[in-house]
Design an enzyme around this catalytic site. Structure first.
Site, PDB file in Angstrom:
ATOM      1  N   SER A  51       0.879  -1.186   0.000  1.00 30.66           N
ATOM      2  CA  SER A  51       0.000   0.000   0.000  1.00 30.66           C
ATOM      3  C   SER A  51       0.909   1.226   0.000  1.00 30.66           C
ATOM      4  O   SER A  51       2.086   1.128   0.392  1.00 30.66           O
ATOM      5  CB  SER A  51      -0.849  -0.022   1.281  1.00 30.66           C
ATOM      6  N   TYR A  92      -1.471  -1.395  10.636  1.00 32.02           N
ATOM      7  CA  TYR A  92      -1.628  -1.606   9.188  1.00 32.02           C
ATOM      8  C   TYR A  92      -0.458  -0.977   8.428  1.00 32.02           C
ATOM      9  O   TYR A  92       0.139  -1.621   7.555  1.00 32.02           O
ATOM     10  CB  TYR A  92      -2.958  -0.997   8.730  1.00 32.02           C
TER      11      TYR A  92
END
Ligand SMILES: NC(=O)c1ccc[n+]([C@@H]2O[C@H](COP(=O)([O-])OP(=O)(O)OC[C@H]3O[C@@H](n4cnc5c(N)ncnc54)[C@H](OP(=O)(O)O)[C@@H]3O)[C@@H](O)[C@H]2O)c1
Length: 270
Positions: A145, A158
């Site tokens: 990401s 995350y």
């Protein structure tokens, strides 16, 4: 560099294929002639995606599994072998995020996230990569990401997970150079998928916190990742704006960037 050519006994194993980016990656691989083996927990959704993949004239089968479960992960190698298939392409896409500050987190949920986002990626790479290197043919796409490029207050675990995936993939790419195997980290910015629902965030909150020009569609992200894998690129960031912002994030002092990100993150609003 290129992807291993499709063959009847060769498959692309795609995790998190039951929705969002994983569905689009599976369908894009099928469109390019690759048979696909689809992994996630929701069997019905996987069956829908498998039927769509077969419409491109390839074989597709589903292997329901909870990737947070170590035994379920360990069983995947045998389940693929029982189908008479070798994994030529591995796509570690399954992932999720918790939301909110660590001091209000739920330990079980944090651990489940790390099992899927971090441990499963390393587990499946270490199970399936050796055979690829022995065959001198294979490809691994790990979905990270743009959260990998800086700490992410509000989604600390995350962001840290995706930084792991990016660093791990870059290191592996260095290790397999010259073996005929290609390894790529796909680093999408925001994409409209089931991700926000799974995180318990409403769409308006996340669109308010991130400008419209950063959002990419799941199918564009999938094409970007598979093109990069095909070309042998180590890192792929879909969209010009996300590429520019990732570079800015790398350059800015974290002492400036982190407080700015903390001010805007929906998970840190009272
Ligand atoms: N959407 C974004 O804005 C965005 C941005 C950057 C990166 N990413 C990354 O892209 C990847 C795909 O996310 P997405 O946006 O497509 O989200 P999504 O629509 O929520 O898809 C997540 C996928 O992961 C699977 N999954 C979650 N927990 C699992 C578990 N315990 N075992 C097996 N499978 C599991 C889900 O399947 P089941 O629920 O059926 O198990 C689903 O197929 C993730 O790694 C995410 O971090 C997303």
């Amino acid at each position: 560099m290129s992807l291993p050519p499709p063959a009847p006994d060769r498959t692309a194993l795609v995790t998190g294929a039951s929705s969002g980016i994983g569905t689009e990656i599976a369908l894009e691989l099928a469109r390019r002639g690759h048979g696909v083996t689809l992994v996630a927990r929701r069997e019905n959704e996987l069956e829908f995606v498998a039927a769509e993949a077969r419409a491109f004239g390839v074989r597709a089968e589903v292997l329901p599994a909870d990737l947070a479960d170590r035994d379920a992960r360990a069983g995947l190698w045998d389940r693929v072998a029982e189908l008479g298939l070798e994994v030529g392409i591995l796509v570690n896409n399954a992932g999720l995020s918790t939301m909110g500050p660590v001091h209000r987190s739920e330990p079980g949920a944090e651990m489940r996230m790390l099992e899927v986002d971090v441990v499963a990626v390393a587990d499946l790479c270490s199970r399936f990569l050796p055979a690829m290197v022995r065959r001198r043919r294979g490809a691994v796409l790990n979905v990270a990401s743009t959260a990998a490029f800086q700490p992410l207050p509000g989604q600390a675990g995350y962001g840290g997970s995706k930084a792991f995936v990016l660093s791990y993939t870059r290191a592996m790419a260095g290790e397999v150079r010259g073996t005929g195997v290609t390894v790529t980290a796909l680093c999408p910015g925001p994409v409209q998928t089931g991700f926000e629902d799974a995180m318990g965030v409403n769409h308006d909150d996340s669109t308010d916190s991130l400008p419209a020009f950063m959002w990419e569609s799941a199918d564009a992200v999938a094409r970007c990742g598979i093109d990069a894998l095909e070309r042998g690129n180590t890192v792929a960031i879909p969209g010009l704006a996300n590429r520019a912002l990732a570079n800015v994030s790398n350059l800015l002092p974290k002492s400036l960037l982190v407080p700015l990100l903390a001010m805007r993150h929906p998970g840190l609003r009272d």
